[in-house]
Scaffold this motif. Structure first.
Motif, PDB file in Angstrom:
ATOM      1  N   GLU A  71      46.166  41.969  50.165  1.00 41.41           N
ATOM      2  CA  GLU A  71      46.612  40.585  49.995  1.00 41.41           C
ATOM      3  C   GLU A  71      47.994  40.364  50.604  1.00 41.41           C
ATOM      4  OE1 GLU A  71      47.358  36.901  46.901  1.00 41.41           O
ATOM      5  OE2 GLU A  71      46.771  38.837  46.049  1.00 41.41           O
ATOM      6  N   SER A  74      47.473  39.952  54.221  1.00 41.03           N
ATOM      7  CA  SER A  74      46.862  38.647  54.468  1.00 41.03           C
ATOM      8  C   SER A  74      47.880  37.535  54.305  1.00 41.03           C
ATOM      9  CB  SER A  74      45.690  38.449  53.511  1.00 41.03           C
ATOM     10  OG  SER A  74      45.166  37.144  53.605  1.00 41.03           O
ATOM     11  N   VAL A 297      50.860  37.876  44.146  1.00 43.13           N
ATOM     12  CA  VAL A 297      49.802  38.800  44.544  1.00 43.13           C
ATOM     13  C   VAL A 297      49.066  39.279  43.304  1.00 43.13           C
ATOM     14  CG1 VAL A 297      49.334  41.064  45.587  1.00 43.13           C
ATOM     15  CG2 VAL A 297      51.101  39.556  46.569  1.00 43.13           C
ATOM     16  N   ASN A 312      45.107  32.488  42.179  1.00 41.90           N
ATOM     17  CA  ASN A 312      44.029  33.401  42.545  1.00 41.90           C
ATOM     18  C   ASN A 312      42.949  33.463  41.467  1.00 41.90           C
ATOM     19  OD1 ASN A 312      45.412  34.026  44.861  1.00 41.90           O
ATOM     20  ND2 ASN A 312      46.080  36.058  44.189  1.00 41.90           N
ATOM     21  N   TYR A 319      38.578  39.456  42.272  1.00 38.53           N
ATOM     22  CA  TYR A 319      39.708  39.617  43.190  1.00 38.53           C
ATOM     23  C   TYR A 319      39.398  40.705  44.221  1.00 38.53           C
ATOM     24  CZ  TYR A 319      44.425  40.832  44.782  1.00 38.53           C
ATOM     25  OH  TYR A 319      45.540  41.100  45.544  1.00 38.53           O
ATOM     26  N   VAL A 323      39.333  40.189  48.423  1.00 39.24           N
ATOM     27  CA  VAL A 323      40.282  40.796  49.366  1.00 39.24           C
ATOM     28  C   VAL A 323      39.600  41.851  50.236  1.00 39.24           C
ATOM     29  CG1 VAL A 323      42.305  40.303  47.944  1.00 39.24           C
ATOM     30  CG2 VAL A 323      41.117  42.495  47.671  1.00 39.24           C
ATOM     31  N   SER A 328      40.463  34.853  51.293  1.00 40.86           N
ATOM     32  CA  SER A 328      41.621  34.602  50.440  1.00 40.86           C
ATOM     33  C   SER A 328      41.208  34.652  48.972  1.00 40.86           C
ATOM     34  CB  SER A 328      42.223  33.222  50.742  1.00 40.86           C
ATOM     35  OG  SER A 328      43.143  32.851  49.742  1.00 40.86           O
ATOM     36  N   PRO A 329      41.988  35.323  48.114  1.00 42.54           N
ATOM     37  CA  PRO A 329      41.662  35.344  46.691  1.00 42.54           C
ATOM     38  C   PRO A 329      42.010  34.046  45.974  1.00 42.54           C
ATOM     39  CG  PRO A 329      43.681  36.568  47.067  1.00 42.54           C
ATOM     40  CD  PRO A 329      43.155  36.173  48.424  1.00 42.54           C
TER      41      PRO A 329
END
Length: 407
Positions: A71, A74, A297, A312, A319, A323, A328-329
């Motif tokens: 994450e 990302s 995160v 998230n 989750y 990921v 995207s979470p």
């Protein structure tokens, strides 16, 4: 990270942020929050987004650090592609849950990912929360070697009966040990306390404060216990098994905290937080209260960049699935309008001692200042200098002050 996720619009699967978030970004601090959603046991009062081993649906704690790193990587891409300027990270905070249930090497791996993706500013504050029974001297030394600068211990109380009601598992005698070990490692120390536990007396609370002060921490937090719906404690109160603390008792606890901490040389800088000096105030939390930017995160983590807020998916299994698949979470988000941003600005800034510039209030808010002084809710001297600073009485009635300057 607590409770149900808020309502909002669905978040895009690519996670890209509206261009409006880049306006003024170079003038705002950028922090990173890393949520570690694991606990050995669930405390009866807690509604944070945490999971014990039996609630993980096959997810392995040992895989989590690698997922969080994905994450972070990302996030760096998303910020670049969304047109946000590159900024060094000014604060990093590991919260939970109990981050120190993971090996110190896992926390170091996550911190290194932040360093590699954005860079960490010189003198940055890097904090982890920890339970007193979840670390030892070697663990704390490893954190310091990895670049952590600060540890926040969940002491909560020094009274065994109060800890038992809260379902905290550590021995109060463990606190002096972990504080010494943290000091030996070169880490700053914060102690977190909770007051207003059912059955707690003012003498209990005094004992906890005195024990905490005797450890000479750099920073202390003292939060009133909030009974959240859906928790075990809420059910116990509803059944009449325990009696909640009333508002007058909560006020008495707070007043005692402020008195003892001031006498010991700590100054309040936010309604529930005290520090030895400005250098030891929690810079990460101040960034929240000052509406700066941060990326959250982990499962259930919230983020805020330039008036865009998102959150998230909550469960570690969902989750991990996102990921690992490159999605995207984030599950929901909202773009705050100017009126909402202004209301939140006043609400948050009113909690910190440096306060709100009176000139920045609306005309109706400025009109309330004289009455707030007369009611002894704000400091007259600070008001003459152009800012709103809550008095002790004002801190106890902070919500009422906010209503008066925002209506």
């Amino acid at each position: 990270m607590a409770g149900a996720l808020p309502l909002g619009d669905p978040a895009p699967v690519d996670g890209l942020i509206p261009a409006s978030a880049s306006v003024g970004a170079s003038e705002r601090d950028f922090g990173v929050y890393l949520h570690v959603p694991f606990c050995r046991v669930r405390c009866g009062y807690c509604d944070f987004n945490t999971y014990t081993a039996t609630e993980l649906r096959g997810v392995k704690q040992s895989d989590y650090a690698s997922q969080a790193v994905l994450e972070v990587e990302s996030a760096g891409r998303i910020l670049k592609e969304s047109g946000l300027p590159q900024r060094l990270v000014s604060t990093v905070f590991f919260g939970g849950g109990t981050p120190t249930l993971l090996p110190a090497t896992d926390l170091a791996k996550m911190l290194q990912a932040v360093r590699a993706e954005w860079g960490i500013a010189p003198g940055a504050e890097v904090t982890t929360e920890a339970n007193p029974d979840s670390v030892d001297a070697a663990y704390l030394a490893s954190l310091a070697e990895a670049g952590f600068t600060r540890v926040s211990f969940g002491m909560q109380s020094a009274v065994p009966s109060v800890l038992a009601t809260l379902e905290r598992t550590h021995d109060p005698d463990r606190v002096p040990l972990v504080v010494r070990w943290a000091r030996d490692a070169g880490l700053d120390v914060s102690l977190d306390l909770i007051y207003g536990t059912p059955g707690e007396t003012i003498e209990n609370w005094r004992a906890s404060l005195e024990h905490a002060i005797s450890q000479a921490p750099d920073h202390l937090s003292a939060y009133s216990l909030i009974v959240e719906e859906g928790t075990k404690l809420a059910r116990q109160i509803r059944r009449g098994d325990v009696v909640p603390t009333n508002d007058d008792e909560q006020a008495e606890f707070y007043e005692l905290a402020d008195e003892l901490l001031a006498t010991a040389g700590y100054h309040w800088y936010e309604v529930s937080n005290w520090a030895k000096d400005a250098a030891h105030e929690s810079r990460h939390n101040l960034s929240y209260w000052r509406s700066q930017d941060w990326w959250g995160v982990g499962p259930g983590a919230h983020s805020h960049v330039g008036g865009v807020r998102w959150w998230n998916v909550k469960h570690p299994a969902a989750y991990a699935e996102r990921v690992l698949s490159g999605v995207s979470p984030a599950v929901g988000r909202e773009t705050l309008d100017e009126a909402t941003r202004e209301l939140e600005r006043v609400l948050l800034l009113s909690r910190i001692r440096t306060g709100i510039p009176i000139a920045s209030l609306s005309a109706s808010g400025r009109h309330e200042v004289a009455g707030l002084i007369a009611d002894e809710l704000i400091n007259a001297r600070a008001a003459l200098s152009g800012s709103i600073e809550l008095t002790l009485k004002g801190r106890l009635l902070a919500d009422a002050v906010v209503r008066r300057i925002t209506e």
